[in-house]
Design a protein around this motif. Structure first.
Motif, PDB file in Angstrom:
ATOM      1  N   ILE A  36       0.841  -1.202   0.000  1.00  0.00           N
ATOM      2  CA  ILE A  36       0.000   0.000   0.000  1.00  0.00           C
ATOM      3  C   ILE A  36       0.872   1.247   0.000  1.00  0.00           C
ATOM      4  N   GLU A  39       2.267   2.155  -3.401  1.00  0.00           N
ATOM      5  CA  GLU A  39       1.321   2.577  -4.447  1.00  0.00           C
ATOM      6  C   GLU A  39       1.498   4.054  -4.751  1.00  0.00           C
ATOM      7  N   ARG A  40       0.776   4.511  -5.759  1.00  0.00           N
ATOM      8  CA  ARG A  40       0.782   5.931  -6.088  1.00  0.00           C
ATOM      9  C   ARG A  40       0.309   6.724  -4.875  1.00  0.00           C
ATOM     10  N   GLU A  42      -1.762   9.161  -4.326  1.00  0.00           N
ATOM     11  CA  GLU A  42      -3.202   9.377  -4.128  1.00  0.00           C
ATOM     12  C   GLU A  42      -3.904   8.114  -3.644  1.00  0.00           C
ATOM     13  N   ARG A  43      -3.414   6.956  -4.071  1.00  0.00           N
ATOM     14  CA  ARG A  43      -3.975   5.700  -3.563  1.00  0.00           C
ATOM     15  C   ARG A  43      -3.554   5.468  -2.121  1.00  0.00           C
ATOM     16  N   THR A  44      -2.293   5.685  -1.854  1.00  0.00           N
ATOM     17  CA  THR A  44      -1.788   5.464  -0.503  1.00  0.00           C
ATOM     18  C   THR A  44      -2.560   6.317   0.503  1.00  0.00           C
ATOM     19  N   ARG A  46      -5.598   7.225   0.438  1.00  0.00           N
ATOM     20  CA  ARG A  46      -6.930   6.665   0.694  1.00  0.00           C
ATOM     21  C   ARG A  46      -6.854   5.268   1.297  1.00  0.00           C
ATOM     22  N   TRP A  47      -5.957   4.447   0.756  1.00  0.00           N
ATOM     23  CA  TRP A  47      -5.945   3.050   1.144  1.00  0.00           C
ATOM     24  C   TRP A  47      -5.313   2.785   2.501  1.00  0.00           C
ATOM     25  N   ARG A  81      -7.796  -6.712  -3.536  1.00  0.00           N
ATOM     26  CA  ARG A  81      -7.906  -5.300  -3.932  1.00  0.00           C
ATOM     27  C   ARG A  81      -6.618  -4.808  -4.583  1.00  0.00           C
ATOM     28  N   ALA A  85      -5.786  -3.893  -8.736  1.00  0.00           N
ATOM     29  CA  ALA A  85      -5.554  -2.471  -9.037  1.00  0.00           C
ATOM     30  C   ALA A  85      -5.033  -2.240 -10.452  1.00  0.00           C
ATOM     31  N   ASP A  89      -6.818   0.150 -13.213  1.00  0.00           N
ATOM     32  CA  ASP A  89      -6.096   1.238 -13.882  1.00  0.00           C
ATOM     33  C   ASP A  89      -6.242   1.143 -15.398  1.00  0.00           C
TER      34      ASP A  89
END
Length: 112
Positions: A36, A39-40, A42-44, A46-47, A81, A85, A89
């Protein structure tokens, strides 16, 4: 056989139960956190809080029940999940943005 000895076929128990999925590896949650965080951004953003929330709830449930199943379920859910991803994408990159949702009638042919 007397009336008392007659078994109700509807109350019969199954002969066997499906085997539960194997338990995740002991370090699976730590590996998920690392994935996690990799990840990018913006994902990190949220995730990471979502995973931590899910993990905290599962940990509390496990403490109360002495059952590791909630923790295993969180690990399995997040593994799927993260594994899916790249497909998501690609779906979005191909102009298939589903952000507003998809009308179910497009798939069922029925109007709602």
């Amino acid at each position: 056989m007397t009336d008392d000895e007659v078994e109700d076929p509807m109350s019969a128990q199954p002969d066997h139960l499906p085997a539960p999925p194997p338990a995740p590896a002991p370090r699976a949650a730590a590996q998920l956190l690392a994935r996690i965080r990799a990840e990018r951004p913006e994902r990190t953003e949220r995730w990471l809080p979502a995973f931590e929330r899910d993990w905290a709830k599962a940990l509390e449930d496990s403490r109360q029940t002495y059952d590791l199943s909630p923790l295993h379920e969180v690990v399995r859910t997040w593994q799927v999940r993260l594994d899916s991803a790249p497909a998501v994408d690609e779906f979005v990159a191909n102009g298939m943005d589903d952000e507003d949702g998809t009308d179910l009638s497009e798939f069922t042919g029925k109007s709602q």
